[in-house]
Structures are given as C-alpha cells and as structure tokens.
Motif scaffolding. Structure first.
Motif, PDB file in Angstrom:
ATOM      1  N   SER A 163      10.863   1.762   2.122  1.00 34.35           N
ATOM      2  CA  SER A 163      10.247   0.461   2.413  1.00 34.35           C
ATOM      3  C   SER A 163       9.621   0.458   3.803  1.00 34.35           C
ATOM      4  N   LYS A 164      10.345   1.054   4.764  1.00 32.34           N
ATOM      5  CA  LYS A 164       9.809   1.104   6.121  1.00 32.34           C
ATOM      6  C   LYS A 164       8.547   1.948   6.184  1.00 32.34           C
ATOM      7  N   LEU A 165       8.559   3.081   5.477  1.00 31.31           N
ATOM      8  CA  LEU A 165       7.372   3.938   5.461  1.00 31.31           C
ATOM      9  C   LEU A 165       6.202   3.244   4.767  1.00 31.31           C
ATOM     10  N   LYS A 166       6.492   2.509   3.694  1.00 32.79           N
ATOM     11  CA  LYS A 166       5.430   1.764   3.029  1.00 32.79           C
ATOM     12  C   LYS A 166       4.837   0.725   3.973  1.00 32.79           C
ATOM     13  N   SER A 167       5.730   0.028   4.684  1.00 34.90           N
ATOM     14  CA  SER A 167       5.251  -0.958   5.652  1.00 34.90           C
ATOM     15  C   SER A 167       4.431  -0.287   6.750  1.00 34.90           C
ATOM     16  N   THR A 168       4.926   0.867   7.230  1.00 33.22           N
ATOM     17  CA  THR A 168       4.195   1.589   8.271  1.00 33.22           C
ATOM     18  C   THR A 168       2.844   2.072   7.758  1.00 33.22           C
ATOM     19  N   LEU A 169       2.841   2.602   6.521  1.00 33.43           N
ATOM     20  CA  LEU A 169       1.588   3.066   5.940  1.00 33.43           C
ATOM     21  C   LEU A 169       0.602   1.924   5.770  1.00 33.43           C
ATOM     22  N   SER A 170       1.098   0.771   5.304  1.00 39.66           N
ATOM     23  CA  SER A 170       0.231  -0.400   5.167  1.00 39.66           C
ATOM     24  C   SER A 170      -0.288  -0.853   6.526  1.00 39.66           C
ATOM     25  N   ALA A 171       0.598  -0.808   7.547  1.00 41.31           N
ATOM     26  CA  ALA A 171       0.173  -1.212   8.897  1.00 41.31           C
ATOM     27  C   ALA A 171      -0.897  -0.268   9.433  1.00 41.31           C
ATOM     28  N   TYR A 172      -0.716   1.046   9.154  1.00 41.89           N
ATOM     29  CA  TYR A 172      -1.736   2.008   9.600  1.00 41.89           C
ATOM     30  C   TYR A 172      -3.073   1.738   8.913  1.00 41.89           C
ATOM     31  N   SER A 173      -3.016   1.463   7.612  1.00 40.59           N
ATOM     32  CA  SER A 173      -4.254   1.195   6.867  1.00 40.59           C
ATOM     33  C   SER A 173      -4.932  -0.064   7.381  1.00 40.59           C
ATOM     34  N   GLU A 174      -4.130  -1.129   7.606  1.00 42.16           N
ATOM     35  CA  GLU A 174      -4.716  -2.364   8.115  1.00 42.16           C
ATOM     36  C   GLU A 174      -5.228  -2.188   9.542  1.00 42.16           C
ATOM     37  N   ARG A 175      -4.546  -1.356  10.323  1.00 40.90           N
ATOM     38  CA  ARG A 175      -4.984  -1.145  11.704  1.00 40.90           C
ATOM     39  C   ARG A 175      -6.350  -0.476  11.744  1.00 40.90           C
ATOM     40  N   GLN A 176      -6.563   0.465  10.835  1.00 38.05           N
ATOM     41  CA  GLN A 176      -7.869   1.120  10.803  1.00 38.05           C
ATOM     42  C   GLN A 176      -8.981   0.158  10.405  1.00 38.05           C
ATOM     43  N   LYS A 177      -8.635  -0.860   9.604  1.00 38.68           N
ATOM     44  CA  LYS A 177      -9.642  -1.868   9.260  1.00 38.68           C
ATOM     45  C   LYS A 177     -10.000  -2.736  10.472  1.00 38.68           C
ATOM     46  N   MET A 178      -9.066  -2.838  11.429  1.00 37.10           N
ATOM     47  CA  MET A 178      -9.293  -3.701  12.583  1.00 37.10           C
ATOM     48  C   MET A 178     -10.146  -3.048  13.660  1.00 37.10           C
ATOM     49  N   TYR A 179     -10.561  -1.801  13.438  1.00 36.94           N
ATOM     50  CA  TYR A 179     -11.465  -1.178  14.396  1.00 36.94           C
ATOM     51  C   TYR A 179     -12.823  -1.876  14.397  1.00 36.94           C
TER      52      TYR A 179
END
Length: 458
Positions: free
Chosen positions: A274-290
């Motif tokens: 669950s933590k890795l999924k959350s981290t992966l989702s956060a990484y994906s969303e962070r790249q959208k925020m560029y």
C-alpha cells in the motif's frame, strides 16, 4: 442748500458741478439692486425649507463578492527550477493552459527511472505476499494435521486405558477365584494333616495336599502381581495421555505461533505494498506537476518569478491571473459611530474614479455621472484599520455600472439616509450631530429606532 429761502439759487447753481455731490450720488443704491437682493434673500429662505437627503460619505474601492472572482495567484505545489515560460504578461489563458514548466531540484527525485524502479519494488512485494500466502496455507494444514494426530493419539490411549481397565477387572476376578481356590486347598491340607496325625492318612497324601497349597499360593501371588501390574499400566496410560496432551499442545502452540508470525509478516507486506502504491501514485502525480497550468480562464496581469533557472519553493506565487467574468461590488469602510445608522438594503450613490461626475450629495436626483447601489453586507467585527467594512452591490433597477470598471478602482460612496429640511441639515452640521436614522421603507419617526447591523443578503 435746504431750499427754505424764498430767494432760490437752484436755477443759477448746478449741484452736479460739485464733486462731493457726484460722489454722494454714486453711493446711493438703485432700487433695482434692492429688489434683486430681496429676491435672493427670499430664495435663500425658501431654500432652507427644501428637502435635503442626509448621507454618509465613505471612500472605498471596487471588488467582487465571489471568492473565485478575485485576482488569484498561480502557485507551484512542488519545489522546482523554472525551465520554460509559455505565456507573457497580459496574455489571455483558458483553464488548464500551461503557464510554465519546472524541473526537479530535490535529490530523492533525480532518478529518471524512478517510477519504473518503484514499480519493480511493488511487483517484488506482491510476490512476497503470495509466498507468504502459501506459507500460511501450509502452516494451517500443519496445524490441522497436528490436531488430527492429537485426536488420533488420544483415541489410541483411551482404547489402551479401556483395555487396561478390562484386564484389571479380569485379573481381579481371577485373583478372587485363585484366592478361593487357595482357601480350599488350605482347608484340605489342614484336614489331611489332622487325619495324618490320627493315622488315618498317609504321609504322601499329606505331602500332596501341602504341595497343592504351595502351588495355589504361588498362583494367587502371581495373579495378585499381575493385577497390580495392570493397575500400574493404567496409571502409566493416564500419565502417557497427559504427556501426549502436553506434547501436542506445545506443537500446536508453535505451529500457531509460526502461523501468526507469517500472517503478521504478510500484513506488513500488504502495508508495504500500500505504501509503495501510494509512493508510486505520488511520483506519477508529481511528474504531472512539472507543468503548472492556469486554474481558471482570465488574463495574466503580473509574473512574479521571471528568470529561467530560478528556484521556487512549494506554494510560492508565480503569476497573477484576473478572471474574465466577475460580479462587481464596492467595498467601503465606515466609522463605528455611523454603523448603527445603516442596515442591509440602504440605497447608495457612488462616483467612480475615471468617470466625470457632478455630485450634489443631498439631492441625489440632481447629481450626474453617479451610479446606484445598495448595501448587501455589513461586517460583524471591526477591521484592523478601526473601521467597519460595508459591501455594496449594483442596484438592478437603476442604470448599470460601467463595463470598463475594473477591480481595485477607487470610489466615493454616499449612503442615503433620511430626507430633512436644508436648515435642519445646516444646524446639524454646525452642531456636529449625527444624521437621524430612518427606516428604508419610510416609516414614521415613532417607528424609528437604532438597529444592529444585519447579516449579508444573498
């Protein structure tokens, strides 16, 4: 000079030849001037009884009532470095248009394959969970097998105990029979010995009876020992039953402990997934925020962060966007002494900066270049500047406000109160008395009373 003599010289002397007489004539006011002065005084007296609208003047500026219609700062959710601008000041943007592109500045996000590596970790965690699922299943089967083995062992020992009990009963019966047989042989030996002492029996017969007594005693002792051994065997079986219970209890407890440990590790793996999924989702969303986009459509009025390569922090303002569509209102500040005179719905006349106007505050109908409004909200708490804020919206029954009016423009408002004679207003101003409160619906003086500020009208 008084013409009291009968010898008049008026025909021989002209008074106009004298300078003093001419000066005297100049100082005499013609009757026309007196008439004009009288008329002016009469008009002034009549004007003192003309109606005058009491008002409260206040300065403010143009604003909007809706929060989303205020000028809005475009902010960056993450920290980064400005790499490319896509707009200029004054450009029109739609909602979702790209404003600026930023790059990463935090070392933990520098890896270009960060998402792929995190996905691999997630897959590995999933496989670990599957292996622990198999281990849990095996431990559950082991626990079930131990329970079945314990039940089987219990049944075996119970059967042995029952057999031992049956043997004890049989041995006890045999012991009783042999005991009776021993008593019989012993009685026979006693009678034979008595007969032998009387000479009625031979020595061989007596010895034969003695041998049978010893043989019967030996069988009785042997049967007694066998009976006692069966009792000891029953006791041993009971102890064995308890030992088996304890042994399998330890095995079951260990198996249960291993099962719970496996379940705990599996749950830790689930939490890690669950933590890795959350981290992966956060990484994906962070790249959208560029790519920072416009939150709504409007005009870019000011760019705050300008230089390429300039670092920005989380939540830092980058640019200001002004909405295209907005509902205008006016925000003015009044003294606390004027607040009890106001209520929601009061009519207001306003003059905006940049629009020529001739304002006669006491005769609003005679003013030109002014616009109408009404009070829609009065603050319940005093502002930091020591005044109360009042919001004014356009009066839909009057002419519309200028289309070119912008948020932030200055304004001078006249809040209309009660109609009174001009002389009363002059007397009030000279004495410094506050304006009289009046009901917006035009109630009588008997109905006039001070009211607390009302809440905002939606």
């Amino acid at each position: 000079m008084l013409n009291i003599s009968h010898n008049s010289i008026a025909k021989r002397i002209s008074l106009r030849d004298f300078k003093s007489y001419n000066l005297l004539l100049k100082t005499q006011m013609p009757r026309m001037y007196l008439t004009i002065l009288f008329v002016c005084l009469l008009l002034l007296l009549i004007g003192l009884f003309l109606p005058w609208t009491q008002n409260i003047g206040a300065k403010g500026y143009v604003t909007t009532r809706s929060p989303e219609q205020h000028p809005q700062a475009i902010q960056s959710v993450i920290a980064g470095r400005i790499e490319q601008w896509y707009i200029q000041e004054g450009d029109y943007v739609d909602k979702g248009d790209t404003i600026v592109f930023i790059s990463e500045i935090k070392s933990e996000y520098f890896d270009p394959d960060l998402i792929e590596r995190t996905s691999e970790q997630l897959i590995a965690k999933d496989l670990s969970i599957e292996s622990y699922d198999q281990k849990i299943l095996a431990l559950e089967n082991q626990y079930t097998a131990l329970e079945e083995a314990l039940n089987l062992k219990r049944q075996q020992i119970r059967n042995k105990i029952q057999q031992a009990k049956n043997k004890i009963v049989i041995d006890s019966i045999d012991y009783v029979a042999l005991s009776n047989n021993f008593k019989i042989t012993e009685n026979q030996y006693t009678r034979t010995k008595e007969l032998y002492d009387k000479g009625l029996k031979s020595l061989s017969e007596m010895q034969d009876k003695e041998y049978k007594v010893q043989e019967s005693r030996a069988k009785l002792n042997a049967q007694k020992n066998k009976w006692l051994n069966q009792k000891n065997t029953l006791t041993i079986l009971h102890l064995e039953f308890l030992a088996v219970q304890k042994d399998y209890a330890d095995k079951l407890a260990k198996s249960q402990s291993d099962l719970q440990s496996a379940i705990s590790i599996r749950l830790q793996g689930v939490a890690g997934v669950s933590k890795l999924k959350s981290t992966l989702s956060a990484y994906s969303e962070r790249q959208k925020m560029y790519y920072i986009t416009a939150p709504q459509r409007g005009y870019i009025t000011k760019i705050i962060k300008k230089g390429l390569g300039e670092n920005i922090k989380e939540g830092a303002d980058i640019a200001i966007v002004v909405p295209v569509e907005y509902d205008l209102a006016v925000e003015v500040y009044l003294q606390p002494s004027d607040l009890p005179l106001l209520s929601v719905g009061n009519r207001v006349r306003m003059r905006f900066d940049g629009w020529p106007a001739i304002v006669i505050s006491g005769w609003p109908e005679s003013s030109t270049g002014v616009f109408s409004g009404k009070i829609v909200a009065i603050d319940q708490f005093i502002s930091d500047n020591g005044y109360y804020r009042v919001l004014i919206s356009p009066d839909e029954s009057e002419k519309e406000w200028p289309q070119e009016l912008r948020v932030g423009a200055g304004t001078h408002a006249f809040i209309l109160l009660k109609d009174v004679p001009v002389w009363y207003e002059m007397w009030r101003q000279l004495n410094g008395f506050p304006p009289e409160f009046y009901n917006v619906k035009g109630s009588d003086k008997s109905e006039i009373k001070r009211k607390a500020p009302l809440k905002s009208v939606k």
